[in-house]
Motif scaffolding. Structure first.
Motif: not given
Length: 130
Positions: A60-69, A76-79
């Protein structure tokens, strides 16, 4: 089947600014062939697919992102990616979805494969059956 993993990136600071970088290493053992960026606003959802052979490294270069794998065994994993000095290594056969939490968020993705539509699994039911 490997779990996705967060990797701290190398950072150097000086009075002129900050440099963050990643390169092929023991932690990131990928021969990068393709790099792209995604720009999205709050509430946007991207991804919703898996790759058969492609490894991806997300920063993530800017902002905020939830990544669910999600793995084939339903684990399941949430980052939350919200810093440019940390990347997420996503292995093949991982269903991955990104939810953008802030306006003007930017995600950089580095891949070990060139683009091939044949590598994508875009239907979750197909992913579950493989």
């Amino acid at each position: 089947m490997k779990n996705p993993k967060l990797i701290n990136l190398k950072k150097t600071k000086s009075i002129n600014g900050e440099l963050v970088f990643f390169e092929k290493s023991k932690k990131i053992n990928i021969d990068f062939k393709r790099v792209f960026t995604i720009f999205c606003n709050k509430g946007s959802i991207r991804g919703k697919h898996a790759h058969k052979k492609c490894f991806q490294f997300l920063v993530c270069l800017s902002g905020s992102i939830d990544v669910t794998c999600e793995l084939k065994n339903k684990k399941r994993f949430v980052f939350t990616l919200n810093s440019n000095d940390q990347g997420l290594l996503v292995y093949p056969m991982t269903w991955c979805t990104q939810k953008y939490k802030k306006n003007n968020s930017i995600l950089l993705v580095a891949c070990n494969e060139l683009y091939s539509e044949k590598d994508y699994i875009r239907d979750y039911r197909d992913f579950s059956k493989i």
